[in-house]
Enzyme design. Structure first.
Site, mmCIF file in Angstrom:
data_model
loop_
_atom_site.group_PDB
_atom_site.id
_atom_site.type_symbol
_atom_site.label_atom_id
_atom_site.label_comp_id
_atom_site.label_asym_id
_atom_site.label_seq_id
_atom_site.Cartn_x
_atom_site.Cartn_y
_atom_site.Cartn_z
ATOM 1 N N GLU A 178 -9.573 -9.763 -7.797
ATOM 2 C CA GLU A 178 -8.679 -8.619 -7.583
ATOM 3 C C GLU A 178 -7.583 -8.554 -8.650
ATOM 4 O O GLU A 178 -7.260 -7.474 -9.153
ATOM 5 C CB GLU A 178 -8.068 -8.701 -6.174
ATOM 6 C CG GLU A 178 -9.125 -8.512 -5.085
ATOM 7 C CD GLU A 178 -8.649 -8.913 -3.691
ATOM 8 O OE1 GLU A 178 -7.481 -9.319 -3.530
ATOM 9 O OE2 GLU A 178 -9.480 -8.841 -2.752
ATOM 10 N N HIS A 230 -1.729 -5.440 1.389
ATOM 11 C CA HIS A 230 -2.993 -6.147 1.161
ATOM 12 C C HIS A 230 -2.699 -7.552 0.658
ATOM 13 O O HIS A 230 -1.785 -7.746 -0.141
ATOM 14 C CB HIS A 230 -3.835 -5.415 0.097
ATOM 15 C CG HIS A 230 -4.974 -6.268 -0.401
ATOM 16 N ND1 HIS A 230 -6.176 -6.354 0.258
ATOM 17 C CD2 HIS A 230 -5.062 -7.133 -1.458
ATOM 18 C CE1 HIS A 230 -6.960 -7.212 -0.380
ATOM 19 N NE2 HIS A 230 -6.320 -7.699 -1.429
ATOM 20 N N ASN A 273 -1.661 -0.176 7.215
ATOM 21 C CA ASN A 273 -1.137 -1.504 7.566
ATOM 22 C C ASN A 273 -0.298 -2.159 6.457
ATOM 23 O O ASN A 273 -0.254 -3.370 6.339
ATOM 24 C CB ASN A 273 -2.271 -2.414 8.054
ATOM 25 C CG ASN A 273 -3.351 -2.626 7.002
ATOM 26 O OD1 ASN A 273 -3.194 -2.191 5.861
ATOM 27 N ND2 ASN A 273 -4.410 -3.302 7.368
ATOM 28 N N TYR A 328 -12.233 -2.749 -3.127
ATOM 29 C CA TYR A 328 -12.772 -2.778 -1.768
ATOM 30 C C TYR A 328 -14.306 -2.753 -1.757
ATOM 31 O O TYR A 328 -14.901 -2.268 -0.788
ATOM 32 C CB TYR A 328 -12.210 -1.601 -0.958
ATOM 33 C CG TYR A 328 -10.774 -1.802 -0.501
ATOM 34 C CD1 TYR A 328 -10.415 -2.899 0.283
ATOM 35 C CD2 TYR A 328 -9.783 -0.884 -0.832
ATOM 36 C CE1 TYR A 328 -9.107 -3.078 0.714
ATOM 37 C CE2 TYR A 328 -8.467 -1.061 -0.402
ATOM 38 C CZ TYR A 328 -8.138 -2.157 0.376
ATOM 39 O OH TYR A 328 -6.835 -2.326 0.813
ATOM 40 N N LYS A 331 0.841 -1.204 0.000
ATOM 41 C CA LYS A 331 0.000 0.000 0.000
ATOM 42 C C LYS A 331 0.882 1.263 0.000
ATOM 43 O O LYS A 331 2.109 1.174 0.210
ATOM 44 C CB LYS A 331 -0.918 -0.041 1.219
ATOM 45 C CG LYS A 331 -1.880 -1.254 1.227
ATOM 46 C CD LYS A 331 -2.811 -1.190 2.430
ATOM 47 C CE LYS A 331 -3.735 -2.400 2.488
ATOM 48 N NZ LYS A 331 -4.728 -2.291 3.592
HETATM 49 O O1 CDP Z 1 -6.764 -6.137 4.673
HETATM 50 P P1 CDP Z 1 -7.554 -7.214 5.377
HETATM 51 O O2 CDP Z 1 -8.150 -8.240 4.435
HETATM 52 O O3 CDP Z 1 -6.775 -7.838 6.485
HETATM 53 O O4 CDP Z 1 -8.766 -6.482 6.119
HETATM 54 P P2 CDP Z 1 -10.248 -6.106 5.638
HETATM 55 O O5 CDP Z 1 -11.174 -6.409 6.760
HETATM 56 O O6 CDP Z 1 -10.552 -6.729 4.310
HETATM 57 O O7 CDP Z 1 -10.181 -4.519 5.472
HETATM 58 C C1 CDP Z 1 -9.569 -3.937 4.352
HETATM 59 C C2 CDP Z 1 -8.722 -2.787 4.828
HETATM 60 O O8 CDP Z 1 -9.583 -1.784 5.359
HETATM 61 C C3 CDP Z 1 -7.742 -3.095 5.949
HETATM 62 O O9 CDP Z 1 -6.536 -3.683 5.501
HETATM 63 C C4 CDP Z 1 -7.520 -1.719 6.535
HETATM 64 O O10 CDP Z 1 -6.582 -0.997 5.730
HETATM 65 C C5 CDP Z 1 -8.891 -1.079 6.391
HETATM 66 N N1 CDP Z 1 -9.661 -1.147 7.627
HETATM 67 C C6 CDP Z 1 -9.665 -0.044 8.462
HETATM 68 O O11 CDP Z 1 -9.045 0.968 8.146
HETATM 69 N N2 CDP Z 1 -10.372 -0.094 9.641
HETATM 70 C C7 CDP Z 1 -11.047 -1.179 9.984
HETATM 71 N N3 CDP Z 1 -11.735 -1.186 11.130
HETATM 72 C C8 CDP Z 1 -11.053 -2.301 9.153
HETATM 73 C C9 CDP Z 1 -10.340 -2.262 7.970
HETATM 74 MG MG MG Z 2 -9.644 -8.034 2.999
#
Ligand code: CDP
Ligand code: MG
Length: 147
Positions: free
Chosen positions: A126, A115, A112, A49, A9
């Protein structure tokens, strides 16, 4: 071969962590099939997303992911989807274990570093947002039998 979509990212690019992420996937034994540095569009971000539309963090997430270049990659290997999720670490950075990419480098859940697709179906969905089929390599690595 199983495939997944991995994306460093904008925060990971700015912090100089592209090499660290690539190194981890290479040394694990996965195969790099495609890679490019690109500044993704809002439309691509919203598609990528799509399942997060309406969540409180969605707007920040789309603004963030389009705020600078990302390193978009396709990696291949047996069980590459679940194994790469383990290597990346938990979404909530309070739960991301040391030794994982997020556990080693991220403080906040919304910054974080990386991805990784959460299922083979989402991986293919994706990959298609960011790569054409011609951009994805298919080649033999002689070391594969040792992995
Ligand atoms: O990236 P990952 O699949 O682990 O998490 P996700 O639940 O699919 O969420 C996508 C992205 O949204 C995360 O990697 C975070 O960057 C963001 N996110 C966030 O900013 N705050 C949250 N409470 C949950 C997700
Ligand atoms: Mg995800």
């Amino acid at each position: 071969m199983d495939r997944t979509y991995i994306m460093v990212k904008p925060d990971g690019v700015q912090r100089g962590l592209i090499g660290d992420v690539i190194h981890r996937f290479e040394s694990k034994g996965f195969q790099l099939l495609a890679a490019k540095l690109l500044h993704i569009s809002r439309a691509q971000a919203e598609k990528h997303y799509a399942e997060h539309v309406g969540r409180p963090y969605f707007e920040d997430l789309v603004n963030f992911i389009t705020s600078g270049p990302v390193m978009a990659m396709v990696w291949g290997g047996d069980q590459v989807v679940p194994i790469s999720r383990m290597m990346i670490g938990k979404t909530n950075t309070l739960e991301a274990q040391p030794g994982t990419i997020r556990g080693d480098h991220a403080v906040h859940t919304n910054r974080n570093i990386v991805h990784g697709s959460d299922s083979p179906e989402n991986a293919e969905r994706e990959i298609a947002i960011f790569f054409t089929p011609e951009e994805i390599m298919s080649y033999e690595k002689v070391i594969q039998k040792w992995i």
